[in-house]
Scaffold this active site. Structure first.
Site, PDB file in Angstrom:
ATOM      1  N   HIS A   1       7.761 -76.019 -27.801  1.00  0.00           N
ATOM      2  CA  HIS A   1       7.063 -76.451 -26.594  1.00  0.00           C
ATOM      3  C   HIS A   1       6.637 -75.298 -25.697  1.00  0.00           C
ATOM      4  O   HIS A   1       7.349 -74.313 -25.528  1.00  0.00           O
ATOM      5  CB  HIS A   1       7.955 -77.407 -25.794  1.00  0.00           C
ATOM      6  N   ASP A   2       5.444 -75.425 -25.142  1.00  0.00           N
ATOM      7  CA  ASP A   2       4.912 -74.505 -24.127  1.00  0.00           C
ATOM      8  C   ASP A   2       4.674 -73.087 -24.641  1.00  0.00           C
ATOM      9  O   ASP A   2       4.408 -72.182 -23.850  1.00  0.00           O
ATOM     10  CB  ASP A   2       5.827 -74.452 -22.898  1.00  0.00           C
TER      11      ASP A   2
END
Length: 300
Positions: free
Chosen positions: A217-218
């Site tokens: 994620h991210d």
């Protein structure tokens, strides 16, 4: 995650039933987790060890489990469970469908071909002349550019691997971010790219991914990167432009690799790396590694 329109501090406090420190009309623009925060964001913190990091971050609203001195120009939301209330705020402003409802609202560009077995979530945008192979899953809010190839069984936009231990069980931080695939990207078979917790996971223009790659994620992958099979990249990493990651490289969360670097097969990355070529469990400089090997072999 940015709200569709600015909110007031008191509005957010009322939503989660918390105390607040700061003017009632203090502007709140969105939420973000600590690695991604910007001015106007809410960040949460629920352990004294991380108070200073949160209070001194770019975030201007701190969702915290204890009333502390508020830095100038910032505001506090004081909650008995910031993790829970961060989820509550995020899911109030972002609807979570998890493929239980189909809005049939995808925007598909001219010349794009999608196999009939692919599954597409809600609020998805796909550009022109892209090719989506069988059994690809594209999660909610995913954005895909022009001339993109996504091969079979790849999943874009799965939940982030982000949990806390609560009462002997694992409690998930709900992911309300998305995945952004820029133009001219190729993604191989069986890859998994998680959506951001509150921001975007990005694959930069012209990058090419082999089969069976995991991206957390991210994480932001730069332009024209080349990533070989079985690479695993944890959340919140930043990979520069024209970086090469060879097979089975593993990168721990929150690390940065400078543009133009080459990470050789099976290398472990546990820190930020300047431009160079690296090898080994702890990402040694390749030339230094070779010199060390020569000395070891010459020992008598």
């Amino acid at each position: 995650m940015r709200f569709h329109s600015p909110q007031k501090l008191k509005t957010i406090a009322d939503l989660i039933g918390s105390e607040f420190v700061g003017p009632e009309d203090f502007e709140v623009l969105g939420t973000n987790e600590i690695h991604m925060v910007k001015p106007g964001d809410i960040v949460f913190v629920n352990h004294p060890k991380y108070y200073d990091k949160a209070l001194n971050s770019a975030a201007t609203i701190i969702l915290i489990d204890k009333k502390v001195e508020c830095p100038e120009g910032k505001a506090l939301l004081v909650s008995d469970d910031p993790f829970r209330d961060f989820n509550k705020i995020n899911t109030h402003f972002t609807r979570i469908y998890n493929f239980t409802e189909e809005l049939h609202d995808a925007e598909i560009g001219e010349g794009t071909r999608i196999h009939r077995t692919a599954v597409i979530g809600n609020n998805v945008k796909i550009g022109k002349n892209s090719l989506i192979f069988p059994n690809v899953v594209i999660g909610d809010r995913t954005e895909i550019g022009d001339n993109v190839i996504i091969q079979a069984n790849t999943v874009l936009g799965g939940d982030a691997f982000y949990y806390r231990k609560l009462n002997g069980n694992f409690d998930r931080l709900i992911s309300v971010g998305n995945v952004v695939i820029e133009n001219n990207v190729e993604i191989g078979n069986g890859c998994t790219i998680d959506r951001g917790v509150t921001d975007s996971t990005v694959i930069g223009e012209g990058s090419v991914l082999d089969n069976q790659i995991q991206i957390g994620h991210d994480t932001v992958i730069g332009k024209k990167c080349l990533i070989a099979s079985q690479v695993g990249i944890a959340g919140c990493c930043v990979i520069g432009d024209e970086v090469t990651l060879w097979g089975q490289v593993g990168i721990a969360s929150g690390n940065k690799i400078e543009s133009g670097s080459v990470i050789l097969g099976k290398t472990g990355v546990n820190r930020d790396l300047k431009k160079g070529t690296y090898i080994g469990m702890f990402a040694e400089d390749f030339k230094g590694y070779l010199k060390k090997e020569v000395k070891l072999r010459n020992l008598k």
